[in-house]
Write an enzyme that holds these catalytic residues in place. Structure first.
Site: not given
Ligand SMILES: *Cc1c(COP(=O)(O)O)cnc(C)c1O
Length: 422
Positions: A324, A351, A380
């Site tokens: 990202y 690599c 993450y």
């Molecule tokens: C990834 C996701 C979240 C959490 O998102 P954050 O940015 O970590 O708070 C919540 N709901 C759904 C459906 C997601 O895909």
């Protein structure tokens, strides 16, 4: 300045809730993920308290950090879970026991029959359905098992949120959800299946969103739909507002409590006096700033004018910068004002040229063997890690009551090879 992190200096040494980071690196090796249990629990508490006036359940988004120890802690605190796979279902049941199922919502655009069966058997709170073919498959699985599936349609509100394009999800251009203008017709269809109960509406517009207005806008559109659906005769009880509340990755001051207050106020003002059970799916906000990736400097080198600091963590351990272009603050584990600052790329051993944590970053000059900490790596981080380059993934420790507990040991090569047949 307070950026909302549990990693602070005690004189020259970086500590997490009073525990010395260099000591952890010596005991557990590097690369090492370190998390503050206190911050995770406090952040979950902030959510629970901010919404105390509204019937609600905080369904932590498991994909942000799916460590069993962290899931267990959040389950004990009364949190539910937002899952996106059968694997995550197995995780939350293992961590929290069968009783957490009543607080589990299942999101995701590609659920398969086996995952639906497992979630039906566990009797989860709700499936957040993202397409008509998925609805049909779920109806037939539930009928086959003699169960009734409680569903929400995940609607796509066509709200834009200013975040990285890969983590923005609420525009028609994205694969997520069902266009909100089509939703009523799909609910009408859903209600015709005897094995389906239409209990909610869900919306999730993306991740790392720092302004609260897009959340309010999405919720308003969702609530208009809820009113129509109720008028159509659906017994809609749950409104799932999704996750996505952002954190501070830079060096600006950040007041997490205030941020949650603003978020709650925006959602509550959209809700007004509507009688619903609100579901909230924070992920990053609960765990992101609670974690750091601690890594040791292997080598220093220069190619022409460019300096590189090669560390023992790599993109397989933390892929956010590569994936990202994400910024992470990086700090020395032992700081020394007498040491000069130097600009270098902080890179891993993998690599790939994309294997970097920071480019041209000014940092206290490091020597071989020094430790640095990559901050805000609790979300993450390990959950997006891999074994690329046949690297074992990092160990993880959780700081609880001033003590460190190993919650995931480092993998062994034999474990990596175990599934292979040759
Ligand atoms: C990834 C996701 C979240 C959490 O998102 P954050 O940015 O970590 O708070 C919540 N709901 C759904 C459906 C997601 O895909």
């Amino acid at each position: 300045m307070d950026q909302g992190r549990p990693f602070q200096y005690d004189e020259q040494r970086l500590v997490c809730d009073g525990v010395d980071i260099a000591g952890l690196a010596d005991s557990f090796g590097t690369p090492l993920y370190v998390y503050s249990a206190k911050q995770i629990s406090e952040r979950a508490g902030l959510f629970q308290n901010a919404f105390a006036g509204t019937p609600h359940t905080v369904c932590y988004a498991v994909k942000a950090n799916s460590s069993l120890a962290i899931l267990k802690m959040l389950a004990a605190q009364g949190c539910g879970f937002d899952i996106v796979s059968g694997g995550e279902l197995a995780r939350v049941l293992k961590a929290g026991g069968p009783e957490v199922a009543s607080r589990v919502v299942f999101s995701g655009v590609g659920k398969i029959a086996g995952e639906m069966d497992a979630a039906l058997a566990a009797d989860i709170l709700q499936f957040n359905v993202e397409s008509e073919p998925e609805l049909e498959l779920l109806a037939s699985r539930a009928a086959a098992l003699g169960k009734k599936a409680r569903i929400a349609l995940r609607v796509n509100p066509d709200v834009s949120a200013e975040t990285h394009p890969y983590i923005s999800t609420g525009l028609s251009a994205h694969k997520f959800g069902i266009g909100i203008q089509l939703a009523r017709a799909v609910y009408a269809r859903a209600a015709q299946f005897p094995s389906i109960e239409t209990t909610g509406v869900s919306v999730h517009i993306g991740s790392q969103i720092r302004q609260v207005e897009p959340f309010a806008e999405a919720l308003e559109k969702t609530l208009n739909l809820v009113r129509e659906l109720r008028a159509d005769g659906h017994n809609i009880r749950n409104v799932d507002a999704g996750g996505g509340l952002g954190i501070e990755y830079g060096d600006k001051s950040f007041d997490a409590a205030q941020q949650v207050q603003k978020y709650a106020a925006a959602l509550q003002s959209a809700l007004g006096d509507m009688d619903v059970h609100l579901l909230l799916e924070p992920g990053r906000f609960l765990v992101g700033q609670a974690g750091a990736l601690v890594t040791r400097v292997l080598y220093r080198k220069a190619n022409g004018d460019k300096k590189f600091t090669i560390v023992d963590a790599a993109m397989n351990d933390l892929i956010r910068p590569a994936l990202y272009q994400a910024h992470h603050e990086i700090v020395p584990v032992v700081r020394d004002e007498a040491v000069a600052t130097e600009e270098a790329d902080i890179v891993g051993p993998v690599c790939e040229s994309g294997d970097f944590f920071a480019r041209s970053r000014a940092l206290q000059q490091t020597e071989q063997g020094d430790l640095i900490a990559i901050l805000d790596a609790g979300a993450y981080g390990l959950s997006l890690s891999s074994n690329y380059n046949t690297r074992v993934r990092p160990a993880e420790v959780l700081i609880e009551d001033g003590k460190a507990r190993l919650i995931r040991r480092r993998e062994t090569y034999d474990e990596l090879f175990a599934p292979e047949i040759f």
